[in-house]
Design an enzyme around this catalytic site. Structure first.
Site, short mmCIF file in Angstrom:
data_model
loop_
_atom_site.label_atom_id
_atom_site.label_comp_id
_atom_site.label_asym_id
_atom_site.label_seq_id
_atom_site.Cartn_x
_atom_site.Cartn_y
_atom_site.Cartn_z
N LYS A 182 -5.30 -0.32 -11.00
CA LYS A 182 -6.26 -1.64 -11.14
C LYS A 182 -5.50 -3.20 -11.36
CE LYS A 182 -1.74 -1.76 -13.26
NZ LYS A 182 0.18 -3.57 -12.80
N ASP B 287 2.55 1.69 -17.34
CA ASP B 287 1.22 1.76 -17.14
C ASP B 287 0.34 2.85 -17.44
OD1 ASP B 287 1.04 -1.18 -16.37
OD2 ASP B 287 1.22 -0.41 -14.28
N LEU C 151 -0.95 -2.02 -8.23
CA LEU C 151 -2.43 -1.71 -8.63
C LEU C 151 -1.97 -0.46 -9.37
CD1 LEU C 151 -3.65 -2.04 -4.86
CD2 LEU C 151 -4.28 -2.83 -7.00
#
Length: 272
Positions: free
Chosen positions: A9, A130, A93
């Protein structure tokens, strides 16, 4: 063993709004899925054992996700798990979080547990802030510590992602973060280039390599920024050709890749 993608991401912006009583920070961010992905390989075991094969230890996020799901559902099944890392560790990420979410979604199906998305989203935060986004499985506005999610339609885009060879400690960077520097944005709509990453200054000051590579990228794309708590940096492009053209200009010693923005997680339709 079957192999499953655990996509990365980008945080298209990241505002650190305030520090909470529990030590976490209230945030506002836009999460964007990209097609660069780790590969998680999983096979069901009938003896109930959770076994991991590979260099990341036997208490990594994949194993913790499998154990949490097994504990939550009391299933008697187990799993063999392997991991192929294509996303940098400590890069912002979301690789570890995505790996854990993929394990939750795959084992929910392979163990025939039948949990829906809402139920998986209840347990996902126990693995990391996350993880809920990857279980949610769509580009999203994230608020709270990132667990309050609202689906967001984003235009097609390509990204050049630079990967400075440093591993950034999320905990350390947030401990140094200044709160209240940015205000919450009214979203939707969201336009490329809105907001900023409030952690950029802290990371750039501590890691000169990040600062230098961000300056290089901004000379070519002024709206370039850092993702998450770093160290990876990115710039958005309308076409693959534009992203590849800048990628080809990277000097020796700098590494990176070109990725396409995704609308949905590859396993989105595995849960209802």
């Amino acid at each position: 063993m079957k192999s499953f993608a655990a996509p990365g991401k980008l945080n298209l912006f990241l505002h650190v709004l305030s520090k909470r009583a529990d030590g976490y920070h209230d945030l506002q961010t836009v999460f964007r899925l990209i097609d660069r992905a780790d590969q998680v390989r999983i096979a069901v075991r009938k003896d109930g054992e959770i076994r991991f094969c590979g260099p990341f230890g036997d208490d990594n996020l994949c194993v913790r996700a499998a154990r949490l799901l097994k504990q939550h559902t009391s299933t008697r099944l187990g799993a063999d798990i392997e991991l192929e890392k294509n996303l940098p560790v400590g890069g912002g990420l979301g690789g570890g979080s995505s790996d854990a979410a993929t394990v939750l979604m795959v084992l929910n199906r392979e163990w025939h547990l039948g949990l829906d998305r809402a139920e998986l989203l209840q347990i996902a935060p126990r693995l990391g802030a996350d993880v809920p986004f990857f279980v949610f499985g769509e580009n999203a506005l994230g608020e709270g510590i990132g667990e309050r999610l609202r689906a967001l339609e984003l235009p097609a885009a390509w990204y050049l992602v630079l990967t400075p060879q440093v591993s950034v400690s999320t905990k350390e960077i947030f401990a140094r973060a200044l709160t209240g520097e940015s205000k919450a944005l009214k979203i939707p709509p969201f336009f490329a280039g809105q907001g900023r990453n409030d952690l950029e200054g802290v990371v750039s000051a501590r890691y000169p390599e990040v600062s230098a590579q961000l300056a290089w990228l901004r000379q070519r794309r002024p709206q370039a920024r850092m993702t998450g708590s770093g160290a990876c940096l990115f710039a958005e492009f309308a076409t693959q050709a534009e992203a590849v053209a800048v990628h080809s200009q990277m000097p020796a010693g700098m590494s990176g890749f070109v990725a396409r923005g995704l609308d949905r997680h590859p396993l989105h339709d595995w849960i209802s």
